[in-house]
Design a protein around this motif. Structure first.
Motif, short mmCIF file in Angstrom:
data_model
loop_
_atom_site.label_atom_id
_atom_site.label_comp_id
_atom_site.label_asym_id
_atom_site.label_seq_id
_atom_site.Cartn_x
_atom_site.Cartn_y
_atom_site.Cartn_z
N GLU A 1 0.85 -1.19 0.00
CA GLU A 1 0.00 0.00 0.00
C GLU A 1 0.89 1.24 0.00
O GLU A 1 1.80 1.34 0.83
CB GLU A 1 -0.89 -0.01 1.24
CG GLU A 1 -1.76 1.22 1.40
CD GLU A 1 -2.63 1.13 2.64
OE1 GLU A 1 -3.74 0.58 2.55
OE2 GLU A 1 -2.19 1.62 3.72
N ARG B 1 -2.37 -1.15 -3.66
CA ARG B 1 -3.45 -0.35 -3.10
C ARG B 1 -2.90 1.05 -2.82
O ARG B 1 -1.72 1.22 -2.51
CB ARG B 1 -3.97 -0.98 -1.81
CG ARG B 1 -5.16 -0.27 -1.20
CD ARG B 1 -5.79 -1.12 -0.09
NE ARG B 1 -4.92 -1.28 1.07
CZ ARG B 1 -4.75 -2.43 1.73
NH1 ARG B 1 -5.40 -3.51 1.38
NH2 ARG B 1 -3.95 -2.49 2.78
N GLU C 1 -3.43 4.49 -0.41
CA GLU C 1 -4.09 5.22 0.66
C GLU C 1 -4.06 6.69 0.27
O GLU C 1 -2.99 7.28 0.15
CB GLU C 1 -3.41 5.04 2.01
CG GLU C 1 -4.20 5.74 3.13
CD GLU C 1 -3.42 5.94 4.40
OE1 GLU C 1 -3.65 5.21 5.36
OE2 GLU C 1 -2.56 6.86 4.43
N HIS D 1 -8.03 3.30 -0.43
CA HIS D 1 -8.48 3.61 0.92
C HIS D 1 -8.23 5.09 1.15
O HIS D 1 -7.20 5.61 0.73
CB HIS D 1 -7.73 2.78 1.96
CG HIS D 1 -8.06 1.33 1.94
ND1 HIS D 1 -7.47 0.42 2.79
CD2 HIS D 1 -8.93 0.62 1.18
CE1 HIS D 1 -7.97 -0.79 2.55
NE2 HIS D 1 -8.85 -0.69 1.57
N GLY E 1 -12.16 1.83 0.94
CA GLY E 1 -11.93 1.73 2.36
C GLY E 1 -11.77 3.10 2.99
O GLY E 1 -11.45 4.09 2.31
N VAL F 1 -10.12 5.24 6.44
CA VAL F 1 -9.02 5.14 7.41
C VAL F 1 -9.24 6.17 8.50
O VAL F 1 -9.25 7.38 8.23
CB VAL F 1 -7.67 5.37 6.71
CG1 VAL F 1 -6.52 5.15 7.68
CG2 VAL F 1 -7.53 4.46 5.49
#
Length: 262
Positions: free
Chosen positions: A15, A34, A36, A68, A102, A104
């Motif tokens: 990530e 992925r 963030e 995310h 997602g 966080v």
């Protein structure tokens, strides 16, 4: 066991945290699994704006990877008042409506997970987004007195992931704590190791902790081209940005069997 596999044989997720269109592109080009998405990574990441979120979701969908998004309206600690929790719920719903996979978030107070604040946020988000999403408790856990015991509280709240450096400034300083957190999680919640993760140390981190995912900024220093921008306080002299080469280096290290302790 290659470094793309954890101790139980599952593939390690890479990530990359980003806060700009250029960072999104670098993460994807470098091979991130992925993203963030944040704004203001220089203060640990804040909630991204709607337009940047739209851009990230579209680019990530083209690349077949997940996004995310950070939910944090201000810098500083994670002891939030009622208005701040209400804002965090609204921000989370906005991000989910824009298609992120997602969310966080984290809340901590006086050396403990702030269960009341986290519960209120979880209930508001679950009632507001109308679909399933990954729910990540971020590095607020690194400010609690016992991050290993905190895993139980976070799992009970319903979070699906925990991002942690094991209570140390960098994950490399807390392999034993992170390993204990992975063991404590026992599959109820996925532990992601982050902070200070670089190509030269990621293999050992995975091998000694058993984490199924790692998190990195993969950044390099990009000097500000215009000295007046620094002088006026608009940027630091050593501004950092996501480096596709560092992302690739992390990916290669995770694929390099010789870097893994058997």
């Amino acid at each position: 066991m290659t470094c793309t596999e954890s101790r139980n044989g599952t593939r390690i997720t890479l990530e990359i945290c980003v806060d700009s269109p250029a960072g999104i592109g670098a993460a994807i080009t470098g091979g991130a699994d992925r993203i963030e998405l944040c704004s203001a990574l220089d203060v640990g990441g804040l909630t991204p704006g709607g337009a940047l979120t739209d851009f990230a979701v579209a680019r990530a969908a083209d690349a077949g990877i997940a996004v995310h998004a950070m939910v944090r309206s201000r810098s500083g600690d994670f002891a939030y008042d009622t208005d701040e929790i209400d804002l965090a719920i609204r921000e989370a719903i906005m991000l989910a409506d824009r298609g992120v996979n997602g969310l966080v978030f984290g809340a901590a107070r006086s050396g403990e997970v702030d269960v009341d604040a986290a519960t209120r946020w979880m209930e508001g988000v679950r009632g507001g987004i109308g679909r399933s999403a990954a729910l990540v408790f971020h590095r607020a856990i690194d400010l609690v007195d016992d991050p290993v015991a905190a895993v139980d509280r976070i799992a009970a709240l319903g979070f699906t992931h925990i991002l942690t450096s094991g209570g140390a400034p960098t994950a490399g300083e807390a392999h034993d704590v992170i390993a204990a957190m992975v063991a404590r999680a026992a599959g109820r919640v996925e532990v992601i190791a982050g902070s200070g993760v670089r190509p030269e140390n990621v293999a050992a981190l995975v091998a000694t902790t058993g984490v199924p995912a790692v998190h990195a900024s993969a950044s390099g220093i990009m000097g500000e081209r215009d000295a007046r921008v620094v002088a006026m306080g608009f940027a630091s002299a050593a501004r950092r940005t996501t480096d596709a080469g560092v992302v690739t280096g992390l990916k290669m290290a995770l694929d390099n069997k010789s870097n893994v302790r058997q």
